[in-house]
Design an enzyme around this catalytic site. Structure first.
Site, PDB file in Angstrom:
ATOM      1  N   PRO A 161      19.713   5.697  23.515  1.00  0.00           N
ATOM      2  CA  PRO A 161      20.791   6.365  22.785  1.00  0.00           C
ATOM      3  C   PRO A 161      20.289   7.244  21.637  1.00  0.00           C
ATOM      4  O   PRO A 161      20.798   8.342  21.407  1.00  0.00           O
ATOM      5  CB  PRO A 161      21.635   5.191  22.268  1.00  0.00           C
ATOM      6  CG  PRO A 161      21.367   4.085  23.231  1.00  0.00           C
ATOM      7  CD  PRO A 161      19.907   4.242  23.594  1.00  0.00           C
ATOM      8  N   TYR A 162      19.276   6.758  20.926  1.00  0.00           N
ATOM      9  CA  TYR A 162      18.724   7.513  19.799  1.00  0.00           C
ATOM     10  C   TYR A 162      18.078   8.811  20.285  1.00  0.00           C
ATOM     11  O   TYR A 162      18.315   9.885  19.718  1.00  0.00           O
ATOM     12  CB  TYR A 162      17.691   6.641  19.077  1.00  0.00           C
ATOM     13  CG  TYR A 162      17.083   7.271  17.843  1.00  0.00           C
ATOM     14  CD1 TYR A 162      17.828   7.438  16.681  1.00  0.00           C
ATOM     15  CD2 TYR A 162      15.757   7.690  17.837  1.00  0.00           C
ATOM     16  CE1 TYR A 162      17.275   8.003  15.544  1.00  0.00           C
ATOM     17  CE2 TYR A 162      15.192   8.257  16.709  1.00  0.00           C
ATOM     18  CZ  TYR A 162      15.957   8.411  15.569  1.00  0.00           C
ATOM     19  OH  TYR A 162      15.396   8.985  14.448  1.00  0.00           O
ATOM     20  N   ILE A 163      17.285   8.717  21.359  1.00  0.00           N
ATOM     21  CA  ILE A 163      16.641   9.909  21.911  1.00  0.00           C
ATOM     22  C   ILE A 163      17.683  10.883  22.448  1.00  0.00           C
ATOM     23  O   ILE A 163      17.561  12.108  22.265  1.00  0.00           O
ATOM     24  CB  ILE A 163      15.631   9.508  23.007  1.00  0.00           C
ATOM     25  CG1 ILE A 163      14.395   8.861  22.355  1.00  0.00           C
ATOM     26  CG2 ILE A 163      15.233  10.706  23.854  1.00  0.00           C
ATOM     27  CD1 ILE A 163      13.398   8.294  23.356  1.00  0.00           C
ATOM     28  N   LYS A 166      19.156  12.746  19.465  1.00  0.00           N
ATOM     29  CA  LYS A 166      18.231  13.673  18.816  1.00  0.00           C
ATOM     30  C   LYS A 166      17.856  14.837  19.726  1.00  0.00           C
ATOM     31  O   LYS A 166      17.624  15.957  19.246  1.00  0.00           O
ATOM     32  CB  LYS A 166      16.984  12.921  18.351  1.00  0.00           C
ATOM     33  CG  LYS A 166      17.241  11.951  17.204  1.00  0.00           C
ATOM     34  CD  LYS A 166      17.789  12.657  15.963  1.00  0.00           C
ATOM     35  CE  LYS A 166      17.851  11.744  14.758  1.00  0.00           C
ATOM     36  NZ  LYS A 166      18.328  12.441  13.546  1.00  0.00           N
TER      37      LYS A 166
END
Length: 254
Positions: A161-163, A166
Protein backbone atom coordinates in the site's frame (compact mmCIF):
# COMPACT_ATOMS: atom_id res chain seq x y z
CA UNK A 1 -5.18 27.35 14.82
CA UNK A 2 -2.15 29.24 13.56
CA UNK A 3 0.24 30.64 16.12
CA UNK A 4 0.95 34.36 16.14
CA UNK A 5 4.09 35.78 14.60
CA UNK A 6 7.02 37.16 16.54
CA UNK A 7 6.92 40.43 14.58
CA UNK A 8 3.97 42.78 14.16
CA UNK A 9 3.75 42.33 10.42
CA UNK A 10 4.61 39.58 8.01
CA UNK A 11 7.92 39.77 6.21
CA UNK A 12 7.45 40.77 2.58
CA UNK A 13 11.04 40.43 1.42
CA UNK A 14 11.91 36.92 2.64
CA UNK A 15 10.73 33.91 0.73
CA UNK A 16 8.19 31.79 2.57
CA UNK A 17 7.53 28.05 2.71
CA UNK A 18 4.77 25.72 3.84
CA UNK A 19 5.90 22.27 4.97
CA UNK A 20 3.31 19.63 5.83
CA UNK A 21 4.10 16.88 8.33
CA UNK A 22 6.66 19.22 9.87
CA UNK A 23 6.24 18.58 13.58
CA UNK A 24 8.71 15.68 13.59
CA UNK A 25 11.09 13.53 11.56
CA UNK A 26 11.95 14.43 8.00
CA UNK A 27 9.33 17.19 7.81
CA UNK A 28 10.75 18.93 10.88
CA UNK A 29 14.27 18.71 9.46
CA UNK A 30 13.07 20.19 6.17
CA UNK A 31 11.30 23.08 7.89
CA UNK A 32 14.36 23.88 10.01
CA UNK A 33 16.70 23.66 7.01
CA UNK A 34 14.52 26.06 5.03
CA UNK A 35 14.46 28.39 8.04
CA UNK A 36 18.26 28.21 8.16
CA UNK A 37 18.22 29.08 4.45
CA UNK A 38 16.34 32.27 5.34
CA UNK A 39 12.75 31.33 4.55
CA UNK A 40 9.77 32.04 6.77
CA UNK A 41 8.09 28.70 7.45
CA UNK A 42 4.59 27.46 8.16
CA UNK A 43 4.69 24.20 10.11
CA UNK A 44 1.80 22.00 9.03
CA UNK A 45 0.96 19.21 11.45
CA UNK A 46 -1.80 16.68 12.04
CA UNK A 47 -1.57 15.69 15.69
CA UNK A 48 0.91 17.01 18.23
CA UNK A 49 0.57 20.74 18.80
CA UNK A 50 3.38 20.63 21.35
CA UNK A 51 5.84 19.17 18.86
CA UNK A 52 4.76 21.65 16.21
CA UNK A 53 5.36 24.54 18.61
CA UNK A 54 8.81 23.14 19.38
CA UNK A 55 9.57 23.22 15.66
CA UNK A 56 8.26 26.78 15.43
CA UNK A 57 10.52 27.86 18.28
CA UNK A 58 13.53 26.19 16.68
CA UNK A 59 12.79 27.84 13.32
CA UNK A 60 12.50 31.27 14.92
CA UNK A 61 15.98 30.85 16.37
CA UNK A 62 17.21 31.16 12.77
CA UNK A 63 15.81 34.70 12.71
CA UNK A 64 12.78 34.03 10.52
CA UNK A 65 9.05 34.08 11.14
CA UNK A 66 7.31 30.78 11.79
CA UNK A 67 3.80 29.60 12.57
CA UNK A 68 2.16 26.23 13.26
CA UNK A 69 -1.08 25.24 11.55
CA UNK A 70 -3.03 22.07 12.29
CA UNK A 71 -4.63 20.19 9.42
CA UNK A 72 -5.33 16.77 7.92
CA UNK A 73 -3.88 16.73 4.41
CA UNK A 74 -6.52 14.23 3.29
CA UNK A 75 -9.24 16.85 3.87
CA UNK A 76 -9.60 19.64 1.31
CA UNK A 77 -10.85 22.31 3.77
CA UNK A 78 -7.89 21.62 6.06
CA UNK A 79 -5.42 21.94 3.19
CA UNK A 80 -6.96 25.22 2.08
CA UNK A 81 -6.69 26.48 5.67
CA UNK A 82 -2.98 25.59 5.78
CA UNK A 83 -2.35 27.70 2.70
CA UNK A 84 -4.58 30.55 3.88
CA UNK A 85 -2.72 30.74 7.20
CA UNK A 86 0.71 30.74 5.55
CA UNK A 87 -0.19 33.45 3.05
CA UNK A 88 -1.88 35.59 5.69
CA UNK A 89 1.09 35.30 8.05
CA UNK A 90 3.87 35.92 5.54
CA UNK A 91 2.19 37.87 2.77
CA UNK A 92 3.53 35.41 0.19
CA UNK A 93 4.25 31.75 -0.45
CA UNK A 94 7.17 30.57 -2.57
CA UNK A 95 7.90 26.95 -1.57
CA UNK A 96 5.53 24.10 -0.73
CA UNK A 97 6.85 20.77 0.56
CA UNK A 98 4.44 17.90 1.13
CA UNK A 99 6.11 15.71 3.74
CA UNK A 100 3.02 14.46 5.57
CA UNK A 101 2.70 10.71 5.43
CA UNK A 102 2.12 7.43 7.25
CA UNK A 103 3.78 4.03 6.79
CA UNK A 104 1.93 1.11 8.39
CA UNK A 105 2.98 -2.27 7.06
CA UNK A 106 0.29 -4.36 5.35
CA UNK A 107 0.39 -7.27 2.89
CA UNK A 108 -1.50 -7.25 -0.39
CA UNK A 109 -4.54 -9.08 0.92
CA UNK A 110 -8.27 -8.44 1.43
CA UNK A 111 -7.72 -8.15 5.18
CA UNK A 112 -5.46 -5.13 4.55
CA UNK A 113 -8.11 -3.02 2.85
CA UNK A 114 -8.61 -0.66 5.79
CA UNK A 115 -4.86 -0.04 6.05
CA UNK A 116 -4.69 0.46 2.28
CA UNK A 117 -7.49 3.04 2.35
CA UNK A 118 -5.82 4.90 5.23
CA UNK A 119 -2.46 5.03 3.47
CA UNK A 120 -3.97 6.12 0.17
CA UNK A 121 -6.00 8.84 1.92
CA UNK A 122 -2.99 10.42 3.63
CA UNK A 123 -0.13 9.70 1.26
CA UNK A 124 -1.79 9.96 -2.17
CA UNK A 125 -5.02 11.91 -1.73
CA UNK A 126 -3.10 14.23 0.61
CA UNK A 127 -0.41 14.79 -2.00
CA UNK A 128 -3.04 15.43 -4.67
CA UNK A 129 -4.69 18.08 -2.50
CA UNK A 130 -1.47 19.79 -1.37
CA UNK A 131 0.10 19.81 -4.84
CA UNK A 132 -3.11 21.04 -6.41
CA UNK A 133 -3.48 23.85 -3.89
CA UNK A 134 0.17 24.81 -4.38
CA UNK A 135 -0.35 24.97 -8.14
CA UNK A 136 -3.26 27.35 -7.65
CA UNK A 137 -1.44 29.62 -5.21
CA UNK A 138 2.23 29.91 -6.23
CA UNK A 139 3.54 32.59 -8.55
CA UNK A 140 6.44 32.41 -10.99
CA UNK A 141 9.63 31.18 -9.36
CA UNK A 142 7.68 28.92 -7.01
CA UNK A 143 8.92 25.49 -6.00
CA UNK A 144 6.81 22.44 -5.20
CA UNK A 145 8.43 19.37 -3.65
CA UNK A 146 6.71 16.09 -2.72
CA UNK A 147 8.17 13.25 -0.67
CA UNK A 148 8.23 9.83 -2.33
CA UNK A 149 10.29 6.76 -1.37
CA UNK A 150 13.17 4.72 -2.80
CA UNK A 151 11.46 1.57 -1.51
CA UNK A 152 9.51 1.63 -4.80
CA UNK A 153 12.53 0.07 -6.50
CA UNK A 154 12.90 -2.68 -3.87
CA UNK A 155 9.33 -4.01 -3.66
CA UNK A 156 9.77 -5.30 -0.11
CA UNK A 157 6.94 -7.50 1.22
CA UNK A 158 4.54 -5.58 3.42
CA UNK A 159 5.13 -2.26 1.68
CA UNK A 160 2.47 -2.73 -1.03
CA UNK A 161 0.00 0.00 0.00
CA UNK A 162 2.80 2.44 0.84
CA UNK A 163 4.60 1.83 -2.47
CA UNK A 164 1.33 2.12 -4.40
CA UNK A 165 0.65 5.52 -2.84
CA UNK A 166 4.17 6.85 -3.38
CA UNK A 167 4.30 5.61 -6.97
CA UNK A 168 1.15 7.63 -7.48
CA UNK A 169 2.84 10.67 -5.97
CA UNK A 170 5.69 10.41 -8.46
CA UNK A 171 3.14 10.28 -11.27
CA UNK A 172 1.38 13.38 -9.97
CA UNK A 173 4.69 15.28 -9.80
CA UNK A 174 5.49 14.66 -13.46
CA UNK A 175 1.99 15.48 -14.65
CA UNK A 176 1.74 18.67 -12.58
CA UNK A 177 5.08 19.88 -13.91
CA UNK A 178 3.62 19.67 -17.41
CA UNK A 179 0.35 21.27 -16.36
CA UNK A 180 2.33 24.25 -15.05
CA UNK A 181 4.10 24.81 -18.36
CA UNK A 182 4.92 28.48 -18.90
CA UNK A 183 4.47 29.53 -15.27
CA UNK A 184 8.11 29.10 -14.15
CA UNK A 185 7.16 26.81 -11.24
CA UNK A 186 9.17 23.63 -10.68
CA UNK A 187 7.63 20.41 -9.38
CA UNK A 188 9.87 17.62 -8.11
CA UNK A 189 9.97 14.76 -5.65
CA UNK A 190 12.61 13.59 -3.20
CA UNK A 191 12.65 9.83 -2.62
CA UNK A 192 14.48 8.91 0.59
CA UNK A 193 15.87 5.48 1.30
CA UNK A 194 15.70 4.16 4.87
CA UNK A 195 15.96 7.12 7.25
CA UNK A 196 16.29 6.83 11.02
CA UNK A 197 12.97 8.40 12.02
CA UNK A 198 10.18 7.26 14.34
CA UNK A 199 8.05 6.50 11.28
CA UNK A 200 10.68 4.15 9.85
CA UNK A 201 11.90 2.54 13.08
CA UNK A 202 8.45 1.81 14.51
CA UNK A 203 7.66 -1.91 14.48
CA UNK A 204 11.07 -3.03 13.23
CA UNK A 205 13.40 -5.30 15.18
CA UNK A 206 17.02 -4.38 15.87
CA UNK A 207 18.01 -7.10 13.42
CA UNK A 208 15.85 -5.64 10.65
CA UNK A 209 17.20 -2.14 11.27
CA UNK A 210 20.80 -3.39 11.21
CA UNK A 211 20.13 -5.29 7.99
CA UNK A 212 18.53 -2.31 6.25
CA UNK A 213 21.35 -0.02 7.35
CA UNK A 214 23.80 -2.16 5.35
CA UNK A 215 21.85 -2.24 2.07
CA UNK A 216 23.17 1.04 0.68
CA UNK A 217 26.84 1.14 -0.37
CA UNK A 218 27.41 3.88 2.21
CA UNK A 219 26.33 1.34 4.85
CA UNK A 220 24.22 3.53 7.10
CA UNK A 221 20.70 4.76 7.48
CA UNK A 222 19.97 8.20 6.18
CA UNK A 223 19.28 11.08 8.53
CA UNK A 224 16.49 13.64 8.31
CA UNK A 225 19.17 16.25 7.62
CA UNK A 226 20.28 14.29 4.53
CA UNK A 227 16.79 14.57 3.06
CA UNK A 228 16.38 18.18 4.12
CA UNK A 229 19.55 19.04 2.21
CA UNK A 230 18.09 17.58 -0.98
CA UNK A 231 14.88 19.58 -0.52
CA UNK A 232 16.93 22.71 0.18
CA UNK A 233 18.71 22.22 -3.15
CA UNK A 234 15.43 21.91 -5.07
CA UNK A 235 13.94 24.91 -3.26
CA UNK A 236 17.02 27.08 -3.66
CA UNK A 237 18.62 28.95 -6.56
CA UNK A 238 20.77 26.02 -7.67
CA UNK A 239 17.68 23.86 -8.25
CA UNK A 240 16.01 26.24 -10.68
CA UNK A 241 16.67 24.06 -13.76
CA UNK A 242 15.53 20.80 -12.14
CA UNK A 243 11.90 20.04 -12.97
CA UNK A 244 9.62 16.99 -13.17
CA UNK A 245 12.31 14.82 -11.54
CA UNK A 246 12.52 12.33 -8.69
CA UNK A 247 15.72 12.88 -6.70
CA UNK A 248 16.58 9.59 -4.99
CA UNK A 249 18.40 10.64 -1.82
CA UNK A 250 19.26 7.19 -0.55
CA UNK A 251 23.03 6.59 -0.38
CA UNK A 252 22.78 4.14 -3.28
CA UNK A 253 19.99 2.09 -1.69
CA UNK A 254 18.19 1.76 -5.01
Amino acid sequence: MATTQTSAQASTHRRAALVTGASRGIGRAIALRLAADGLDVAIGYAGSAARAEETVAAAREAGVNAIAVQGDVSQAPDVARLFDAAQQAFGRLDVVVNSAGIMPMAPVAPASLDAFDQIIATNLRGAFLVLGEAAARLDGGGRIVALSTSVIARSFPGYGPYIAAKAGVEGLVRVLANELRGRCITVNAVAPGPVATELFLDGKSDEQIAQLSKVAPLERLGTPADIAAAVSFLAGPDGAWVNAQVLRANGGFA
